[in-house]
Motif scaffolding. Structure first.
Motif, short mmCIF file in Angstrom:
data_model
loop_
_atom_site.label_atom_id
_atom_site.label_comp_id
_atom_site.label_asym_id
_atom_site.label_seq_id
_atom_site.Cartn_x
_atom_site.Cartn_y
_atom_site.Cartn_z
N GLY A 459 5.38 5.70 -3.42
CA GLY A 459 6.37 4.79 -4.00
C GLY A 459 7.23 4.14 -2.93
N ASN A 460 7.65 4.92 -1.93
CA ASN A 460 8.43 4.34 -0.83
C ASN A 460 7.60 3.33 -0.06
OD1 ASN A 460 10.74 5.73 -1.37
ND2 ASN A 460 10.49 7.26 0.21
N ALA A 461 6.33 3.65 0.19
CA ALA A 461 5.47 2.73 0.94
C ALA A 461 5.33 1.40 0.20
CB ALA A 461 4.10 3.36 1.17
N ILE A 462 5.15 1.46 -1.12
CA ILE A 462 5.04 0.21 -1.90
C ILE A 462 6.36 -0.53 -1.90
CG2 ILE A 462 4.67 -0.68 -4.23
CD1 ILE A 462 2.71 1.64 -4.68
N LYS A 463 7.48 0.19 -2.01
CA LYS A 463 8.79 -0.46 -2.08
C LYS A 463 9.13 -1.20 -0.80
CE LYS A 463 12.47 2.21 -2.21
NZ LYS A 463 13.55 3.08 -2.71
N PHE A 464 8.78 -0.61 0.35
CA PHE A 464 9.17 -1.21 1.62
C PHE A 464 8.06 -2.05 2.25
CE2 PHE A 464 11.96 2.56 1.34
CZ PHE A 464 13.17 1.91 1.41
N THR A 465 7.03 -2.38 1.49
CA THR A 465 5.94 -3.22 1.99
C THR A 465 5.86 -4.48 1.14
OG1 THR A 465 4.71 -1.26 2.70
CG2 THR A 465 3.49 -3.33 2.51
N GLN A 466 5.95 -5.61 1.78
CA GLN A 466 5.88 -6.89 1.07
C GLN A 466 4.48 -7.49 1.12
OE1 GLN A 466 8.50 -7.82 -0.70
NE2 GLN A 466 9.53 -5.99 0.08
N VAL A 467 3.78 -7.31 2.22
CA VAL A 467 2.45 -7.90 2.40
C VAL A 467 1.56 -6.85 3.07
CG1 VAL A 467 1.09 -9.73 3.48
CG2 VAL A 467 3.40 -10.23 2.64
N GLY A 468 0.30 -6.79 2.62
CA GLY A 468 -0.64 -5.91 3.32
C GLY A 468 -1.19 -4.84 2.42
N ARG A 469 -1.08 -3.55 2.83
CA ARG A 469 -1.77 -2.49 2.14
C ARG A 469 -1.05 -1.16 2.33
NH1 ARG A 469 -6.82 -2.83 2.87
NH2 ARG A 469 -7.41 -0.64 2.63
N VAL A 470 -1.42 -0.22 1.48
CA VAL A 470 -0.96 1.16 1.58
C VAL A 470 -2.22 2.03 1.52
CG1 VAL A 470 0.37 3.00 0.50
CG2 VAL A 470 1.25 0.66 0.47
N ASP A 471 -2.39 2.89 2.53
CA ASP A 471 -3.57 3.74 2.62
C ASP A 471 -3.16 5.20 2.51
OD1 ASP A 471 -5.54 1.71 3.04
OD2 ASP A 471 -4.74 1.45 5.06
N VAL A 472 -3.89 5.93 1.67
CA VAL A 472 -3.70 7.38 1.53
C VAL A 472 -4.93 8.05 2.13
CG1 VAL A 472 -3.32 9.28 -0.06
CG2 VAL A 472 -2.36 7.01 -0.57
N ASP A 473 -4.73 8.80 3.21
CA ASP A 473 -5.83 9.44 3.93
C ASP A 473 -5.73 10.96 3.80
OD1 ASP A 473 -6.83 6.98 4.85
OD2 ASP A 473 -5.36 6.97 6.48
N VAL A 474 -6.88 11.60 3.72
CA VAL A 474 -6.95 13.06 3.60
C VAL A 474 -7.88 13.60 4.68
CG1 VAL A 474 -7.34 14.98 2.02
CG2 VAL A 474 -6.77 12.73 1.11
#
Length: 847
Positions: A459-474
Motif C-alpha cells: 500500500g505504501n509503495a502504491i501511494k508513493f509511486t506515481q509512474v512505473g511499477r511495484v514488484d513483490v519478490d520472494v
C-alpha cells in the motif's frame, strides 16, 4: 587508666583533620582564585570573537532584508502611477528587481485582495485569481497589512512550489477623490530563505560559531526558532536583535565547540603535588586514629541499618504494588477508551464506505465517479489510521500474540497481490509478483500478521509511486537444520524514494520523514512502526533501501518451520472491491441493526445480491422476527438498545435447541474488532464475524460460506442444503398463525377479516389439495412452482409455519433432493391441518 587512653586518641583525631583541612582549604582557595582569573581572561577573549562574528551576521541579514524590501517598495511607486496596469506592464516593472544580489523569488500584486499580477509567471499560474479573503491561512496576515498600513512578514514557511520562503506583504494606498488615502491592494514578495541564509553567511561551513535565529513572522523573542538549534536560546549564548522594517529577529551564537576553556593542568598539578606532600601524611594519621574508634561502634550501627533497610524494602514493595495497580488500571482504561472510540467511529464509517460502494455501482458521470472515489479513498485512509492506532495500542500494552498455524505462502502472496492490484491499476501502475518455482508450499507461522505487513508495504509503495511499477519478490533458502526455511519478501517501487539521512526515522511511531510528504500523501506515521514490531515479534528483521527520487525497496526476513503440504488449505485470491455482478444468492436473511444508515447499506448490498431481507432494529425485535418467520441466515449487530446482539444470539440458540430446529448461521456484524470481541461473539453462539466498515465482497464471502452461491448452474449450496435437510425432520417453532396480520390487511383494503381470510385460505386449500394429490410422475418444475406460490400465500395470511415448510419443499425440489420429498409432504400436510384448525379459533371465521 584504660578510659583515659581511649579518650586521648579521640580528641587528637579532630585536631589532625582540622589542621589538614585548613591547609587543604588554603591551597584550594589559591588554586581556585588563579584558575578563575585565567578562565575570565579566556572567556572574555571568546566572547569578543563571537560578538565580532555575530555583529557581522546581523548586519548582513539586516542589509539583505532591507534591500529586498526597498526593491519591492520601488514597485509600489510604479503601481501608484499605473494602478490599472496589465500583466505585461507588471512584468516589465518587476523584472529589474530580480538582478544582482536580490534574494527575491517571486512578486505578486493583489488589487482588492485578489492576485492579478505575478512575476515570474511560469510555475506560479495557479496563484492568479487567488482571493486572500477566501484563504484563511493567508487572510490574517493580509488583513493585518491592510489595517495597519505597514509591512507584514510571514515565515519562514514551506512553499507550495517547493522550498522555504519569507512572504512580505506591502499595503498599497492611493489618493482618493477627496485626497484621503484609498486602499488599492497588496504587493506580496517571496524571499528565498536559503539564498538569504547563504548570502548572509549563515550557511558558511567555515563559520567558527554556532548560530540560531528566532522570531518567526518577525515576532522577535515571542516568535519560534526557525534556524539552528533552539537550545542555544536556553543555554549560555550571546544574542543580538536583527531590526527589520517590519519587526525583529533575535540571533544567538556561541562557539561551535561551546565555551570550552583550556585546562590549566600545569597549575592543578602543582597544587596537587603540594597537597599530597603536606596534607597527605596528616590525613593518614587522622584516618588511622579514626578507624580504630569507628570499629567500636560499627556493630551497633549495622543492626540499626539492617532494621532501616527492612523497613525501606517493605515501603518500596508497597509503592511498587500501588504503581503496578495504577498502571494496570490506566492500561485497562486506555484499552476500553480505544475500543469504545473504535466502535463509535467504525459505525458511521460503515455507512460512509457502504454508501460510497453502492453509489459507485450506479450510473455516474466522470466527475461524480471521481468524487465518489475520493470519498471512498478518504474513508479507507481514516479506517487505516484507526486500525493502526488500535494495533499500536495493543502492541504497547504487551497484548500482541503471535500465532503459529499452517499456511500456503504462495497462496497468501497471490491473495495479497490480487487484493492490492485494483489500487495499482487505478494509478496506472503495474503490480507484479515473482515467486520461485521451488517455494515451499506449506509453512508454519502467523499468516495474518505476515499478510498485514505485506498489505502495508505494498500500500505504501502504491501511494508513493506515481509512474512505473511495484514488484513483490520472494526468495528463500533452507536452513542448516533442514526443518526451517529462511524466507525473504521484498517490495520494490519506482516512486519518490527516501533520502538516506531520513531512513533512520522510518520505523519510529507517529513520525514521517518529511512534513510536506505527510500533507501530500497523508498518514499517521504508524504503519511502518507496527510492521517493525510485528516482524521483530516473529523473530525477523525489516530493512529499507532507498535514495531520493530513485524508488524504495522494503524487505523482511523470517525463519519459518516447514509443514506437511497436506496440512495447508489453498488460498483463493479475492480482488478488493470485487462485487461480481453475476454472483447471486437465494435465501431470506434477517438483519438486526439499530443504526438506520447501516441498516440501509446492508439491505441495499444484500438485495443487489438477490436475497430477501427482513430487518429488526434491536435484539428483542430480532428474536421476535426470527420466531415469526423462516430465515436462512441472521446478520446480528452486537451493541443495540433493549437487548444486545450477544444476548439475542444466546436466546435464539436456546429457542433452536428447545424446538429441535436447525442451527441457522448467525453472523456478527459489529464495529468491535478487538480479539476479545470476536471471542465473545463465538462464545455466544455466533458462526462468523464481519467487522464494520465492510465491503460487498465481504458479504459475498460470508454468504458463499454459510448460505451457498447460486450462479444459475443448478448446483445446490452445501450449507443451504444441509440446513434444508435438517428442516425436513425438525419440528418448527414458528407461529402457526400470527395475530394481527389479517386485521392490518382489513384496515388497508376496507374488507372484513372474514372475507380476506376466506379468500386467501380457499386459494391455499386448493393448492394444498393439488399438492397432496400429486402423482409421482408430476414434473418437478410444476411441483416447485406450486410450493413457491403456496409459500407466498401462507406468509400473506400469517401462517409462517406453513410458509416455512413450503419454502423447504421448494428448495428441496430445486436442489434435486427428491429423497426428502415424502417427509416434507408429510410435514406440509400436518402444518396445513394446524393452520386450518387455528383459523376459526384465533380469527373467529369459518373455513
Amino acid at each position: 587508666m584504660r578510659s583515659v587512653r581511649r579518650n586521648r586518641p579521640s580528641g587528637r583525631a579532630p585536631r589532625i583533620f582540622a589542621a589538614a583541612g585548613l591547609i587543604a582549604l588554603g591551597l584550594l582557595i589559591a588554586a581556585i582564585f588563579i584558575d578563575r582569573q585565567n578562565d575570565a581572561i579566556e572567556r572574555s577573549r571568546q566572547q569578543s570573537h563571537v560578538l565580532e562574528q555575530l555583529s557581522l551576521l546581523q548586519s548582513r541579514l539586516e542589509g539583505n532584508l532591507r534591500s529586498n524590501v526597498l526593491l519591492v517598495q520601488g514597485l509600489v511607486s510604479v503601481i501608484a502611477t499605473q494602478p490599472t496596469m496589465t500583466q505585461a506592464q507588471f512584468e516589465r516593472a518587476a523584472k529589474p528587481l530580480f538582478g544582482g544580489r536580490s534574494q527575491l523569488r517571486n512578486i505578486g500584486a493583489a488589487p482588492d485582495m485578489v492576485i492579478r499580477y505575478m512575476y515570474p509567471l511560469a510555475g506560479n499560474e495557479k496563484a492568479i485569481g487567488m482571493d486572500y479573503r477566501k484563504v484563511p491561512a493567508q487572510f490574517a496576515a493580509a488583513e493585518r497589512a491592510r489595517e495597519t498600513g505597514e509591512i507584514v512578514l510571514a515565515g519562514p514557511l514551506s512553499l507550495t512550489q517547493g522550498g522555504v520562503g519569507l512572504i512580505a506583504r506591502l499595503p498599497v494606498f492611493l489618493d482618493g477623490p477627496a485626497g484621503e488615502p484609498r486602499f488599492w491592494g497588496l504587493i506580496s514578495a517571496v524571499i528565498d530563505v536559503e539564498r538569504l541564509y547563504r548570502d548572509s553567511g549563515l550557511r558558511d561551513e567555515a563559520l567558527p560559531i554556532e548560530v540560531a535565529v528566532r522570531g518567526r513572522d518577525a515576532l522577535g523573542a515571542a516568535g519560534e526558532v526557525f534556524f539552528g538549534d533552539a537550545a542555544l536560546f536556553e543555554q549560555e549564548s550571546l544574542q543580538r536583535a536583527v531590526d527589520l522594517p517590519f519587526g525583529q529577529w533575535i540571533i544567538a551564537a556561541r562557539p561551535k565547540d561551546g565555551w570550552a576553556l583550556p585546562p590549566s593542568w600545569q597549575l592543578h598539578l602543582v597544587f596537587l603535588i603540594a597537597g599530597v606532600l603536606i596534607v597527605g601524611p596528616l590525613l593518614l594519621l587522622g584516618f588511622n586514629e579514626r578507624r580504630r574508634l569507628q570499629a567500636e561502634v560499627r556493630l551497633s550501627r549495622s543492626e540499626d541499618s539492617l532494621s532501616q533497610v527492612v523497613t525501606t524494602l517493605k515501603e518500596t514493595v508497597q509503592q511498587l504494588e500501588i504503581a503496578r495497580a495504577s498502571a494496570e488500571a490506566a492500561s485497562q482504561a486506555k484499552s476500553e477508551f480505544l475500543a469504545t472510540m473504535s466502535h463509535e467511529i467504525r459505525t458511521p464509517m460503515n455507512g460512509v464506505l457502504g454508501m460510497a460502494e453502492l453509489l459507485m455501482s450506479t450510473p455516474l458521470d466522470d466527475e461524480q465517479r471521481e468524487f465518489v472515489h475520493t470519498l471512498r479513498d478518504s474513508g479507507r485512509s481514516l479506517l487505516n489510521i484507526i486500525n493502526d492506532i488500535l494495533d499500536f495500542s495493543r502492541i504497547e500494552a504487551g497484548r500482541l500474540t503471535i500465532e503459529t498455524i499452517n499456511f500456503d505462502l504462495g497462496g497468501l502472496l497471490s491473495e495479497v497481490c490480487a487484493l492490492m492490484r485494483p489500487r495499482a491499476l487505478e494509478k496506472g501502475l503495474h503490480l507484479e509478483l515473482d515467486c520461485p518455482a521451488d517455494l515451499p508450499t506449506c509453512l508454519m507461522g502467523d499468516a495474518l500478521r505476515i499478510r498485514q505487513v505485506l498489505v502495508n508495504l505494498i500500500g505504501n509503495a502504491i501511494k508513493f509511486t506515481q509512474v512505473g511499477r511495484v514488484d513483490v519478490d520472494v526468495s528463500w533458502r533452507p536452513q542448516e537444520d533442514g526443518r526451517h526455511a529462511l524466507v525473504r519478501l521484498s517490495v520494490r517501487d519506482t516512486g519518490i524514494g527516501i533520502a538516506r539521512d531520513a531512513q533512520d526515522r522510518l520505523f519510529t511511531h507517529f513520525t514521517q520523514v518529511d512534513a510536506s510528504t505527510t500533507r501530500r500523501f497523508g498518514g499517521a506515521g504508524l504503519g511502518l512502526a507496527i510492521c517493525k514490531r510485528l516482524i521483530e515479534a516473529m523473530g525477523g528483521q525489516i530493512v529499507c533501501s532507498s535514495a531520493l527520487n530513485e524508488g524504495a525497496c522494503f524487505w523482511f526476513e523470517l525463519s519459518l518451520p516447514k509443514a506437511d503440504a497436506m496440512a495447508c488449505l489453498p488460498v483463493t485470491p479475492v480482488e478488493e472491491g470485487d462485487s461480481d455482478a453475476a454472483t447471486r444468492f437465494q435465501g431470506r436473511i434477517l438483519v438486526v441493526e439499530d443504526n438506520p444508515v447501516n441498516l440501509q447499506v446492508v439491505r441495499q448490498m444484500l438485495e443487489r445480491l438477490g436475497v430477501t431481507v427482513v430487518s429488526a432494529t434491536n435484539g428483542r425485535l430480532g428474536v421476535e422476527q426470527f420466531a415469526a418467520q423462516h430465515v436462512d441466515m441472521v446478520l446480528m449487530d452486537t451493541q443495540m438498545p433493549e437487548m444486545d446482539g450477544l444476548e439475542a444470539t444466546r436466546t435464539l440458540r436456546a429457542l433452536q435447541v428447545g424446538s429441535g430446529g436447525p442451527n441457522i448461521p448467525i453472523i456478527a456484524l459489529t464495529a468491535n474488532v478487538q480479539p476479545e470481541d470476536r471471542e465473545r461473539c463465538y462464545a455466544a453462539g455466533m458462526n462468523d464475524f464481519i467487522a464494520k466498515p465492510f465491503q460487498q465482497n465481504e458479504l459475498i464471502r460470508v454468504l458463499t460460506r454459510w448460505l451457498g452461491k447460486n450462479v444459475g448452474d443448478g448446483e445446490a449450496a452445501p450449507a443451504a442444503a444441509a440446513l434444508q435437510s435438517a428442516l425436513v425432520e425438525a419440528p418448527s417453532f414458528l407461529p402457526i398463525l400470527e395475530p394481527g396480520v389479517l386485521d392490518d390487511m382489513a384496515k388497508a383494503t376496507g374488507m372484513s377479516v372474514a372475507e380476506i381470510s376466506a379468500m386467501i385460505f380457499s386459494d391455499i386449500e386448493r393448492m394444498a389439495g393439488e399438492l397432496s394429490g400429486a402423482s409421482p410422475d408430476m414434473p418437478l418444475e410444476d411441483l416447485r412452482r406450486l410450493a413457491h406460490t403456496l409459500k407466498s400465500s401462507a406468509s400473506q395470511l400469517g401462517g409462517h409455519e406453513l410458509s416455512a415448510v413450503a419454502h423447504d419443499l421448494e428448495f428441496a425440489v430445486r436442489d434435486g433432493k427428491t429423497d426428502a420429498l415424502p417427509a416434507l409432504l408429510t410435514r406440509f400436510g400436518a402444518s396445513f391441518e394446524r393452520l386450518k384448525n387455528a383459523l376459526p379459533v384465533q380469527m373467529g371465521v369459518g373455513v
